[in-house]
Design a protein around this motif. Structure first.
Motif, PDB file in Angstrom:
ATOM      1  N   ILE A  74      -8.148   5.997  -1.777  1.00  0.00           N
ATOM      2  CA  ILE A  74      -9.366   5.191  -1.673  1.00  0.00           C
ATOM      3  C   ILE A  74      -9.097   3.728  -2.028  1.00  0.00           C
ATOM      4  CG2 ILE A  74     -11.636   4.805  -2.724  1.00  0.00           C
ATOM      5  CD1 ILE A  74     -11.787   7.927  -3.017  1.00  0.00           C
ATOM      6  N   ALA A  75      -8.433   3.497  -3.147  1.00  0.00           N
ATOM      7  CA  ALA A  75      -8.169   2.123  -3.584  1.00  0.00           C
ATOM      8  C   ALA A  75      -7.296   1.382  -2.574  1.00  0.00           C
ATOM      9  CB  ALA A  75      -7.501   2.134  -4.950  1.00  0.00           C
ATOM     10  N   ASP A  76      -6.331   2.071  -1.992  1.00  0.00           N
ATOM     11  CA  ASP A  76      -5.478   1.437  -0.979  1.00  0.00           C
ATOM     12  C   ASP A  76      -6.244   1.172   0.310  1.00  0.00           C
ATOM     13  OD1 ASP A  76      -3.342   1.414  -2.665  1.00  0.00           O
ATOM     14  OD2 ASP A  76      -2.043   2.702  -1.462  1.00  0.00           O
ATOM     15  N   TYR A  77      -7.078   2.126   0.702  1.00  0.00           N
ATOM     16  CA  TYR A  77      -7.802   2.000   1.969  1.00  0.00           C
ATOM     17  C   TYR A  77      -8.698   0.759   2.000  1.00  0.00           C
ATOM     18  CZ  TYR A  77     -11.044   2.943   5.789  1.00  0.00           C
ATOM     19  OH  TYR A  77     -11.813   2.824   6.923  1.00  0.00           O
ATOM     20  N   PHE A  78      -9.329   0.454   0.880  1.00  0.00           N
ATOM     21  CA  PHE A  78     -10.314  -0.625   0.876  1.00  0.00           C
ATOM     22  C   PHE A  78      -9.717  -2.002   0.598  1.00  0.00           C
ATOM     23  CE2 PHE A  78     -13.242   2.992   0.336  1.00  0.00           C
ATOM     24  CZ  PHE A  78     -14.068   2.702   1.405  1.00  0.00           C
ATOM     25  N   TYR A  79      -8.398  -2.067   0.403  1.00  0.00           N
ATOM     26  CA  TYR A  79      -7.782  -3.384   0.221  1.00  0.00           C
ATOM     27  C   TYR A  79      -7.952  -4.203   1.508  1.00  0.00           C
ATOM     28  CZ  TYR A  79      -4.353  -7.064  -0.499  1.00  0.00           C
ATOM     29  OH  TYR A  79      -3.746  -8.292  -0.622  1.00  0.00           O
ATOM     30  N   VAL A 107     -17.751   9.448   6.055  1.00  0.00           N
ATOM     31  CA  VAL A 107     -16.889  10.544   5.627  1.00  0.00           C
ATOM     32  C   VAL A 107     -15.522  10.369   6.277  1.00  0.00           C
ATOM     33  CG1 VAL A 107     -16.560  13.037   5.545  1.00  0.00           C
ATOM     34  CG2 VAL A 107     -18.873  12.070   5.367  1.00  0.00           C
ATOM     35  N   TYR A 108     -14.491  10.376   5.436  1.00  0.00           N
ATOM     36  CA  TYR A 108     -13.129  10.148   5.895  1.00  0.00           C
ATOM     37  C   TYR A 108     -12.342  11.451   5.748  1.00  0.00           C
ATOM     38  CZ  TYR A 108     -14.706   5.383   4.851  1.00  0.00           C
ATOM     39  OH  TYR A 108     -15.425   4.206   4.775  1.00  0.00           O
ATOM     40  N   LEU A 109     -11.915  12.000   6.865  1.00  0.00           N
ATOM     41  CA  LEU A 109     -11.097  13.205   6.830  1.00  0.00           C
ATOM     42  C   LEU A 109      -9.647  12.762   6.665  1.00  0.00           C
ATOM     43  CD1 LEU A 109     -11.677  16.244   7.067  1.00  0.00           C
ATOM     44  CD2 LEU A 109     -10.989  16.080   9.470  1.00  0.00           C
ATOM     45  N   ILE A 110      -8.996  13.245   5.623  1.00  0.00           N
ATOM     46  CA  ILE A 110      -7.676  12.714   5.304  1.00  0.00           C
ATOM     47  C   ILE A 110      -6.582  13.769   5.372  1.00  0.00           C
ATOM     48  CG2 ILE A 110      -8.664  10.903   3.871  1.00  0.00           C
ATOM     49  CD1 ILE A 110      -7.812  12.397   1.429  1.00  0.00           C
ATOM     50  N   ASP A 111      -5.365  13.294   5.619  1.00  0.00           N
ATOM     51  CA  ASP A 111      -4.160  14.118   5.633  1.00  0.00           C
ATOM     52  C   ASP A 111      -3.602  14.129   4.216  1.00  0.00           C
ATOM     53  OD1 ASP A 111      -1.636  15.199   5.863  1.00  0.00           O
ATOM     54  OD2 ASP A 111      -1.127  14.116   7.699  1.00  0.00           O
ATOM     55  N   CYS A 112      -3.498  15.320   3.628  1.00  0.00           N
ATOM     56  CA  CYS A 112      -3.114  15.427   2.215  1.00  0.00           C
ATOM     57  C   CYS A 112      -1.639  15.757   1.991  1.00  0.00           C
ATOM     58  CB  CYS A 112      -3.958  16.512   1.532  1.00  0.00           C
ATOM     59  SG  CYS A 112      -5.695  16.172   1.586  1.00  0.00           S
ATOM     60  N   ASN A 113      -0.846  15.745   3.034  1.00  0.00           N
ATOM     61  CA  ASN A 113       0.543  16.189   2.897  1.00  0.00           C
ATOM     62  C   ASN A 113       1.327  15.408   1.851  1.00  0.00           C
ATOM     63  OD1 ASN A 113       0.455  18.303   4.746  1.00  0.00           O
ATOM     64  ND2 ASN A 113       0.780  16.924   6.488  1.00  0.00           N
ATOM     65  N   LYS A 114       1.065  14.096   1.748  1.00  0.00           N
ATOM     66  CA  LYS A 114       1.778  13.276   0.773  1.00  0.00           C
ATOM     67  C   LYS A 114       1.407  13.654  -0.662  1.00  0.00           C
ATOM     68  CE  LYS A 114       2.939   8.900   3.040  1.00  0.00           C
ATOM     69  NZ  LYS A 114       2.767   7.421   2.934  1.00  0.00           N
ATOM     70  N   LEU A 115       0.230  14.259  -0.834  1.00  0.00           N
ATOM     71  CA  LEU A 115      -0.285  14.521  -2.178  1.00  0.00           C
ATOM     72  C   LEU A 115       0.016  15.928  -2.677  1.00  0.00           C
ATOM     73  CD1 LEU A 115      -3.809  12.897  -1.689  1.00  0.00           C
ATOM     74  CD2 LEU A 115      -1.782  11.840  -2.691  1.00  0.00           C
ATOM     75  N   LYS A 116       0.251  16.860  -1.758  1.00  0.00           N
ATOM     76  CA  LYS A 116       0.380  18.266  -2.141  1.00  0.00           C
ATOM     77  C   LYS A 116       1.631  18.563  -2.948  1.00  0.00           C
ATOM     78  CE  LYS A 116      -2.568  20.207   1.458  1.00  0.00           C
ATOM     79  NZ  LYS A 116      -2.675  21.075   2.649  1.00  0.00           N
ATOM     80  N   SER A 117       2.596  17.653  -2.915  1.00  0.00           N
ATOM     81  CA  SER A 117       3.815  17.859  -3.690  1.00  0.00           C
ATOM     82  C   SER A 117       3.711  17.318  -5.114  1.00  0.00           C
ATOM     83  CB  SER A 117       5.004  17.182  -2.989  1.00  0.00           C
ATOM     84  OG  SER A 117       4.802  15.784  -2.897  1.00  0.00           O
ATOM     85  N   LEU A 118       2.583  16.651  -5.405  1.00  0.00           N
ATOM     86  CA  LEU A 118       2.385  16.097  -6.745  1.00  0.00           C
ATOM     87  C   LEU A 118       1.900  17.183  -7.700  1.00  0.00           C
ATOM     88  CD1 LEU A 118       0.664  12.734  -5.735  1.00  0.00           C
ATOM     89  CD2 LEU A 118       3.044  13.084  -6.427  1.00  0.00           C
ATOM     90  N   SER A 140       0.834  -1.202   0.000  1.00  0.00           N
ATOM     91  CA  SER A 140       0.000   0.000   0.000  1.00  0.00           C
ATOM     92  C   SER A 140       0.865   1.246   0.000  1.00  0.00           C
ATOM     93  CB  SER A 140      -0.916   0.016   1.224  1.00  0.00           C
ATOM     94  OG  SER A 140      -1.901  -0.977   1.128  1.00  0.00           O
ATOM     95  N   GLN A 141       0.495   2.188  -0.843  1.00  0.00           N
ATOM     96  CA  GLN A 141       1.166   3.482  -0.864  1.00  0.00           C
ATOM     97  C   GLN A 141       0.716   4.337   0.319  1.00  0.00           C
ATOM     98  OE1 GLN A 141       3.509   4.728  -2.938  1.00  0.00           O
ATOM     99  NE2 GLN A 141       3.536   6.720  -1.940  1.00  0.00           N
ATOM    100  N   PHE A 142      -0.555   4.166   0.715  1.00  0.00           N
ATOM    101  CA  PHE A 142      -1.137   4.977   1.786  1.00  0.00           C
ATOM    102  C   PHE A 142      -1.701   4.058   2.867  1.00  0.00           C
ATOM    103  CE2 PHE A 142      -1.678   7.167  -2.281  1.00  0.00           C
ATOM    104  CZ  PHE A 142      -1.015   8.360  -2.026  1.00  0.00           C
ATOM    105  N   SER A 143      -1.113   4.089   4.054  1.00  0.00           N
ATOM    106  CA  SER A 143      -1.635   3.282   5.157  1.00  0.00           C
ATOM    107  C   SER A 143      -2.702   4.081   5.891  1.00  0.00           C
ATOM    108  CB  SER A 143      -0.514   2.896   6.125  1.00  0.00           C
ATOM    109  OG  SER A 143       0.025   4.043   6.763  1.00  0.00           O
ATOM    110  N   ASP A 144      -3.660   3.381   6.486  1.00  0.00           N
ATOM    111  CA  ASP A 144      -4.777   4.034   7.169  1.00  0.00           C
ATOM    112  C   ASP A 144      -4.296   5.018   8.230  1.00  0.00           C
ATOM    113  OD1 ASP A 144      -6.054   2.239   5.606  1.00  0.00           O
ATOM    114  OD2 ASP A 144      -7.155   1.234   7.204  1.00  0.00           O
ATOM    115  N   LYS A 145      -3.332   4.586   9.040  1.00  0.00           N
ATOM    116  CA  LYS A 145      -2.902   5.416  10.174  1.00  0.00           C
ATOM    117  C   LYS A 145      -2.182   6.682   9.733  1.00  0.00           C
ATOM    118  CE  LYS A 145       1.449   2.921  10.930  1.00  0.00           C
ATOM    119  NZ  LYS A 145       2.273   2.176  11.920  1.00  0.00           N
TER     120      LYS A 145
END
Length: 336
Positions: free
Chosen positions: A114-119, A87-98, A2-7
């Motif tokens: 989303i795709a990683d979260y539901f695995y 509703v999932y409140l997410i931390d976007c720090n990993k994405l803002k540099s893209l 997973s690129q994005f872990s839940d925690k």
């Protein structure tokens, strides 16, 4: 992997569950949005529920902003239709540099989260952009079975001329057989994870050579990564129309009685006050049957929107409003 872990990514989850009965077979639909699309997302959910009263749903909204007013309306929506909205409140720090553009913010990458979260939680998930209104049954999607090694069911965008252009620009010859719009993705979660799609996508978006090629951000990347591993299904599930096409002398509206999802692409959305055309009525109808029924359509808020508003007012023969919005456009442009 997973690129994005839940925690690391999920800050909190708010659940509004008003199902009359529990079911493990509920159909799951997810949206990834920033605060500018919460209005559209709520109405989009209402439109799906209105057209599919016999289907049990679980809706999942991933966002980085969710106000107290948003909480009240989404809770009221779930209660009104006896459904479940998480509703999932997410931390976007990993994405803002893209990479991002004027029209596409970092929120476009939420689909990877989303795709990683539901695995490990779901096998199948429908991802939709929030600027989509439903006007038909999605039972075929509920019943859909993936073939071996199929990662997603998708809808083709444009025609072979466009596919050829993309195949050359993205140095991926196989795209000449089809290029899809990523606003609709029926995802085989297990195959997505097995092929490390989120990981590979983020890696590509950090390579300067790839960034120089792509013009449609994650959509281009997904087309490259999923080539030969998707099934192109009927266009009725992602019928795209830009409301700005109404400014042309001759407009061919692809929306018809067979259309299931209308995808309002482009900068003018049906929740904008100046989008007063028949094609917007599916959205307006759903809005009237939702907790947003008394919320006014949005007025222009920046120079670009003032300009489009002015053009549409002239098209609608509301000349005084057109002139006033052009004045506001020039003022906003001067200040900027």
């Amino acid at each position: 992997m997973s690129q994005f872990s839940d925690k690391d990514v999920i800050l909190s989850v708010m659940e509004y569950n008003f199902h009359n009965r529990t079911s493990e077979n509920n159909f799951n639909i997810a949206f990834g949005i920033d605060k500018n699309f919460l209005f559209g997302c709520g109405v989009s959910i209402a439109s799906i529920l209105l057209s599919n009263k016999s289907i049990n749903f679980d809706f999942h909204v991933f966002t980085d902003h969710f106000s107290e007013d948003d909480q009240k309306r989404f809770s009221a929506l779930a209660e009104q239709y006896k459904t479940c909205i998480k509703v999932y409140l997410i931390d976007c720090n990993k994405l803002k540099s893209l990479p991002s553009t004027k029209n596409w913010t970092y929120a476009t990458y939420f689909r990877f989260v989303i795709a990683d979260y539901f695995y490990g939680k779901l096998d199948k998930l429908l991802y939709l952009d929030a600027d989509i209104a439903c006007k038909g049954s999605i039972q075929e999607l509920v019943d859909y079975s993936f073939t071996e090694h199929e990662i997603a069911a998708v809808v083709a965008e444009r025609d072979i001329e466009w596919w050829t252009d993309r195949s050359v620009t993205l140095t991926t010859p196989e795209l000449v057989s089809g290029y899809f719009n990523a606003g609709f993705l029926l995802i085989n979660i297990n195959e997505w994870q097995k092929n490390d799609i989120s990981v590979k996508a983020i890696e590509m978006l950090r390579v300067p050579e790839w960034v120089a090629k792509i013009t449609h951000l994650d959509q281009d990347v997904l087309n490259v990564l999923l080539v030969g591993k998707v099934n192109f299904i009927d266009g009725k599930y992602n019928t795209r129309f830009s409301i700005n096409y109404e400014l042309k002398d001759k407009v061919i509206n692809p929306v018809n009685d067979e259309t299931v999802f209308i995808h309002y692409v482009g900068p003018t959305k049906p929740w904008h006050e100046w989008a007063n055309y028949p094609v917007s009525q599916s959205f307006i109808y759903a809005k009237e049957h939702s907790p947003w029924c008394n919320v006014a359509l949005l007025q222009p808020a920046n120079s670009n929107q003032y300009r489009y508003c002015a053009k549409h007012k002239f098209k609608q023969k509301r000349f005084l409003q057109g002139v006033l919005n052009y004045i506001k456009y020039y003022k906003a442009k001067t200040i900027k």
